[in-house]
Design a protein around this motif. Structure first.
Motif, PDB file in Angstrom:
ATOM      1  N   GLN A   1     -29.040  -0.897 -31.975  1.00 50.19           N
ATOM      2  CA  GLN A   1     -28.000  -1.730 -30.847  1.00 50.19           C
ATOM      3  C   GLN A   1     -26.606   0.286 -30.767  1.00 50.19           C
ATOM      4  OE1 GLN A   1     -25.926  -5.025 -33.462  1.00 50.19           O
ATOM      5  NE2 GLN A   1     -27.528  -6.201 -31.745  1.00 50.19           N
ATOM      6  N   GLN A   2     -26.370   0.016 -32.274  1.00 49.90           N
ATOM      7  CA  GLN A   2     -25.494   1.248 -31.242  1.00 49.90           C
ATOM      8  C   GLN A   2     -25.850   2.464 -30.379  1.00 49.90           C
ATOM      9  OE1 GLN A   2     -22.102   1.150 -32.843  1.00 49.90           O
ATOM     10  NE2 GLN A   2     -21.904   2.640 -31.816  1.00 49.90           N
ATOM     11  N   GLN A   3     -27.208   2.906 -30.578  1.00 48.89           N
ATOM     12  CA  GLN A   3     -27.821   4.233 -29.877  1.00 48.89           C
ATOM     13  C   GLN A   3     -27.523   3.285 -28.681  1.00 48.89           C
ATOM     14  OE1 GLN A   3     -31.011   4.470 -31.941  1.00 48.89           O
ATOM     15  NE2 GLN A   3     -30.619   6.081 -32.087  1.00 48.89           N
ATOM     16  N   LEU A   4     -28.018   2.384 -28.481  1.00 50.89           N
ATOM     17  CA  LEU A   4     -28.256   1.326 -26.767  1.00 50.89           C
ATOM     18  C   LEU A   4     -26.890   1.599 -26.487  1.00 50.89           C
ATOM     19  CD1 LEU A   4     -29.756  -1.984 -27.860  1.00 50.89           C
ATOM     20  CD2 LEU A   4     -31.021   0.604 -25.901  1.00 50.89           C
ATOM     21  N   ILE A   5     -25.777   1.233 -27.130  1.00 52.49           N
ATOM     22  CA  ILE A   5     -24.285   1.356 -27.119  1.00 52.49           C
ATOM     23  C   ILE A   5     -23.705   2.532 -26.201  1.00 52.49           C
ATOM     24  CG2 ILE A   5     -21.706   0.972 -27.824  1.00 52.49           C
ATOM     25  CD1 ILE A   5     -22.504  -2.008 -29.549  1.00 52.49           C
ATOM     26  N   ASP A   6     -24.452   3.453 -27.061  1.00 53.40           N
ATOM     27  CA  ASP A   6     -23.700   5.056 -26.656  1.00 53.40           C
ATOM     28  C   ASP A   6     -24.615   5.603 -25.460  1.00 53.40           C
ATOM     29  OD1 ASP A   6     -22.479   5.230 -29.907  1.00 53.40           O
ATOM     30  OD2 ASP A   6     -23.875   6.524 -30.473  1.00 53.40           O
TER      31      ASP A   6
ATOM     32  N   TYR B   1     -26.123   3.611 -22.775  1.00 51.39           N
ATOM     33  CA  TYR B   1     -25.681   2.538 -21.504  1.00 51.39           C
ATOM     34  C   TYR B   1     -24.979   2.218 -20.981  1.00 51.39           C
ATOM     35  CZ  TYR B   1     -30.575   3.255 -22.054  1.00 51.39           C
ATOM     36  OH  TYR B   1     -32.364   3.492 -21.432  1.00 51.39           O
ATOM     37  N   PHE B   2     -23.719   1.892 -22.372  1.00 55.10           N
ATOM     38  CA  PHE B   2     -22.450   1.393 -22.064  1.00 55.10           C
ATOM     39  C   PHE B   2     -21.483   1.306 -20.942  1.00 55.10           C
ATOM     40  CE2 PHE B   2     -18.113   0.674 -22.153  1.00 55.10           C
ATOM     41  CZ  PHE B   2     -17.519  -0.453 -23.137  1.00 55.10           C
ATOM     42  N   MET B   3     -21.993   2.841 -20.179  1.00 53.44           N
ATOM     43  CA  MET B   3     -20.562   3.375 -19.574  1.00 53.44           C
ATOM     44  C   MET B   3     -21.648   3.202 -17.960  1.00 53.44           C
ATOM     45  SD  MET B   3     -18.073   4.546 -20.138  1.00 53.44           S
ATOM     46  CE  MET B   3     -17.333   5.428 -19.067  1.00 53.44           C
ATOM     47  N   ASP B   4     -22.586   2.964 -17.861  1.00 56.34           N
ATOM     48  CA  ASP B   4     -23.600   2.489 -16.674  1.00 56.34           C
ATOM     49  C   ASP B   4     -23.083   0.744 -16.933  1.00 56.34           C
ATOM     50  OD1 ASP B   4     -24.340   5.089 -16.389  1.00 56.34           O
ATOM     51  OD2 ASP B   4     -26.556   4.117 -17.251  1.00 56.34           O
ATOM     52  N   VAL B   5     -23.424   0.775 -17.274  1.00 55.27           N
ATOM     53  CA  VAL B   5     -22.670  -1.359 -17.509  1.00 55.27           C
ATOM     54  C   VAL B   5     -22.078  -1.157 -17.173  1.00 55.27           C
ATOM     55  CG1 VAL B   5     -23.347  -3.517 -18.831  1.00 55.27           C
ATOM     56  CG2 VAL B   5     -25.413  -1.774 -18.827  1.00 55.27           C
ATOM     57  N   ARG B   6     -20.548  -1.055 -17.848  1.00 55.35           N
ATOM     58  CA  ARG B   6     -19.510  -1.569 -18.045  1.00 55.35           C
ATOM     59  C   ARG B   6     -18.973  -1.262 -16.142  1.00 55.35           C
ATOM     60  NH1 ARG B   6     -15.013   2.274 -16.878  1.00 55.35           N
ATOM     61  NH2 ARG B   6     -13.286   2.250 -17.659  1.00 55.35           N
ATOM     62  N   ALA B   7     -19.670   0.448 -15.465  1.00 56.86           N
ATOM     63  CA  ALA B   7     -19.247   0.746 -13.755  1.00 56.86           C
ATOM     64  C   ALA B   7     -20.167  -1.092 -12.977  1.00 56.86           C
ATOM     65  CB  ALA B   7     -19.749   1.515 -13.635  1.00 56.86           C
ATOM     66  N   LYS B   8     -21.675  -1.245 -13.800  1.00 56.84           N
ATOM     67  CA  LYS B   8     -21.625  -2.554 -13.005  1.00 56.84           C
ATOM     68  C   LYS B   8     -20.741  -3.468 -12.468  1.00 56.84           C
ATOM     69  CE  LYS B   8     -26.516  -0.177 -13.510  1.00 56.84           C
ATOM     70  NZ  LYS B   8     -28.118  -0.522 -14.275  1.00 56.84           N
ATOM     71  N   LEU B   9     -20.132  -4.088 -14.237  1.00 61.70           N
ATOM     72  CA  LEU B   9     -19.420  -5.147 -14.365  1.00 61.70           C
ATOM     73  C   LEU B   9     -18.230  -4.884 -13.430  1.00 61.70           C
ATOM     74  CD1 LEU B   9     -19.655  -5.834 -17.680  1.00 61.70           C
ATOM     75  CD2 LEU B   9     -20.527  -7.303 -16.161  1.00 61.70           C
TER      76      LEU B   9
END
Length: 106
Positions: A12-17, A19-27
């Protein structure tokens, strides 16, 4: 054990590290779109089938149910199996108009 647990090779931590910024931008894009809808000069789309699908998809997104992506994809998908005899438009709408079938327009 959950059916889908362990199906991703990243933690989960690797996924957050990763993809978080991409998902944040989409939201933020979704929030900006909804803000523009709210500020539009005319409120005439409350019953638009695309906005109804959007609201339903956002509700599904907020659950912890498994396979959210499948659920949301099906919200936007055409459930009919029979092909149209002819095209009824030049481009796709991005969501299926369930009310259209009820009105006998399909």
């Amino acid at each position: 054990m959950k059916k889908y647990e362990g199906s991703c090779r990243l933690s989960q931590q690797q996924l957050i590290d990763e993809y978080f910024m991409d998902v944040r931008a989409k939201l933020l894009d979704v929030a900006a779109f909804l803000d523009r809808i709210d500020r539009s000069v005319e409120c005439n789309a409350e019953e638009d089938f695309r906005m109804m699908a959007m609201r339903e998809g956002l509700q599904a997104l907020c659950t912890r149910a498994p396979y959210r992506v499948r659920t949301i994809q099906m919200i936007f998908s055409d459930p009919t199996r029979e092909p149209l005899s002819e095209l009824d438009r030049k481009s796709a709408f991005g969501a299926y108009d369930y009310h259209r079938d009820k009105e006998g327009l399909r």
